[in-house]
Design a protein around this motif. Structure first.
Motif: not given
Lengths: 283, 272
Positions: A168, A171, A173-178, A180, A184, A187-189, A192-193
């Motif tokens: 997505d 999502l 973008d969310l990782f980029k914002l934080n 990551a 990471q 591993r986290y996105l 699992p996706a």
């Protein structure tokens, strides 16, 4: 919901009909295929008897079952050989497929450069490649493994690649914002996706690795060194031992079904809490 | 271009400047001018809404502020030292990890910063209680309603205690009752913590109810059209929602929005 306590509530005719329908479908799902299977086996037996077909052409089901029992030692030790190749090649297919997919996911350029090779490997019939492998590889097990692997790894690679790339956008973008890191995010996105896609590929690969193992042995078995189920079939064919041929065939089929069921179960257990494919339909 | 200043920004001029967009423009590679000459100053503690029709560049502006995109021209000046990686963002969809529990979803921003599960737990649990989701930490998103998912999304955005929270039409997909409730809860959270909010919406009513400032934008090219200071005191609750003051303010904002829509040159499109 399926479980409806219809003694407690008063159902209108339409709802009652639907409940009845659902109950019938639930029973039918198991009973129908089973009944048809039994009918087919009975018909097979009858055809043998009515037409007096000799055993070396078409043995009666009972005879096949008897052979399965009598030759159990021989057949099951062969099954073990075939299973070993199947599972090892499936394991290698998972490692190779996921490994390559992760590599491809690192950069579009890598994917663009190497994906065509994977396709070439996939579309070329394994039977046609085998003589080459036969020349270059000495070890019998390695030969078979290589064959089965070539057949099985592609669905895993292709599906996992697709999964790793279908994350997505928000999502991401969310990782980029934080802030990551690349790792990471993988591993986290992305991993699992990609899980549902990978498991879909695994289901296909499970069947293919068995096919690969059997086909490879068929081709290699001509040299008479192997002892898997495929060589039992060839051997039985030469000797016109049709009951054993059928028995070996049934074992291979059952193995394939078992592999599929186990992988379906694994898939269901992993995805049941979150993925649409594993959820029961709710009205 | 008509520049209609309904009220000056002087009213909120006491708080220090957090961010100013100066003459910011964004042109996409396909030639579309998403934003043109946008000037906007955001003060600390503002609850600022960007209100406008679709295609007015309000989401683009939000992405620029978040740092997810860079301006073609002009600049963004951040007042003081602000940790840019500590920006809360709430998307239009809840955008949760479907395989992860509510707890893990809220933990995620901290996890990415290297905070262990045990260390993150107090912050995560506190945030979950702030959005009224205590007891749901082990549920997965698919077991939650739309409103609850959005609460998780807000908790996730706030768990790092960001100074600025960016929201991109977060409640647009929710039913009205749920939306009102989330509006109230968001305001409560904002009043307790006094972070800065930039809230993108296409709803006049939502923007007036929530904001201290409503910035109205117009489309083609995307630009700031006018601004309205919502001079009603906080806390705002259901009595405010039905008060004549609220209705009058909505009317004012609506007038500016209508002018903004009419100001768009070229063929009109109804929606998209």
């Amino acid at each position: 919901m399926t479980a409806i306590d219809d003694t407690a509530l008063k159902l209108d005719p339409e709802e009652a009909r639907r409940v009845r329908q659902e109950r019938l479908e639930r029973i039918g799902r198991w009973v129908l295929p089973l009944a048809i299977m039994i009918l087919a086996i009975w018909l097979w037996d009858r055809i043998c008897v009515w037409n007096e077909i000799p055993q070396y052409i078409l043995p009666r089901p009972g005879v096949v079952l008897q052979t399965l029992h009598n030759d159990a030692g021989l057949l099951f030790s062969s099954l073990l050989v075939t299973l070993r190749i199947t599972f090892l090649s499936l394991l290698l297919a998972v490692i190779g497929g996921v490994g390559l997919a992760v590599l491809f996911a690192q950069s579009k350029w890598v994917e663009m450069s190497f994906f065509p090779f994977a396709i070439v490997l996939q579309v070329t019939p394994i039977v046609a490649i085998f003589p080459l492998i036969n020349i270059y590889v000495n070890n019998q097990t390695v030969k078979l493994l290589l064959c089965a692997w070539i057949v099985a790894f592609f669905p895993i690679l292709s599906n996992t690649t697709l999964g790793l790339n279908s994350v997505d956008r928000n999502l991401r973008d969310l990782f980029k914002l934080n802030g990551a890191t690349h790792w990471q995010q993988l591993r986290y996105l992305r991993l699992p996706a990609a899980m549902p896609y990978f498991l879909g590929g695994l289901k296909i690969a499970g069947g293919l690795s068995l096919i690969g193992a059997v086909v490879a042995e068929f081709v290699a078995g001509a040299q008479g060194q192997s002892s898997g189920l495929a060589s039992r079939i060839i051997e039985a064919g030469y000797r016109l031992n049709a009951p054993r041929l059928f028995a070996a065939l049934i074992l291979i089929s059952l193995t394939g079904i078992l592999i599929f069921l186990v992988l379906s179960l694994v898939s269901h257990l992993v995805l049941r809490r979150w993925h649409e494919s594993a959820l029961r339909q709710e009205r | 271009m008509i520049q209609e200043k309904v009220a000056s920004t002087a009213a909120s001029g006491v708080a220090p400047m957090l961010l100013s967009l100066r003459n910011v423009g964004k042109v996409f590679s396909n030639g579309v001018t998403a934003l043109s000459k946008v000037d906007l100053s955001i003060r600390e503690g503002d609850f600022l809404s960007l209100l406008g029709p679709s295609g007015c560049g309000k989401s683009t502006a939000l992405r620029l502020i978040a740092g997810l995109s860079t301006p073609t021209s002009g600049q963004l000046d951040w007042g003081g030292a602000i940790d840019r990686s500590n920006t809360g963002f709430v998307f239009q969809e809840p955008t949760l990890l479907p395989w992860a529990s509510v707890f893990d979803n809220v933990w995620l921003p901290l996890r990415l910063k290297g905070v262990s599960r045990a260390k993150a737990e107090p912050a995560v649990m506190e945030m979950l209680s702030r959005v009224h989701l205590t007891g749901f930490e082990n549920a997965v998103p698919r077991e939650l309603s739309g409103g609850m998912k959005m609460r998780v999304s807000i908790a996730r955005a706030m768990v790092t205690k960001p100074r600025i929270l960016l929201m991109d039409e977060p409640f647009a997909a929710l039913d009205e009752i749920t939306r009102f409730k989330l509006n109230n809860d968001l305001l409560e959270l904002w009043q307790d913590e006094r972070f800065t909010v930039v809230f993108v919406t296409h709803s006049v009513f939502e923007s007036v109810f929530l904001s201290s400032r409503v910035v109205v934008m117009a489309a083609r090219p995307g630009r700031v059209f006018g601004e309205l200071v919502v001079d009603a005191p906080y806390p705002r609750d259901e009595t405010f929602r039905t008060s004549p003051d609220y209705a009058a303010l909505c009317r004012q904002a609506s007038d500016v929005l209508v002018n903004a829509i009419n100001s768009t040159v070229g063929p009109h499109h109804d929606g998209h």
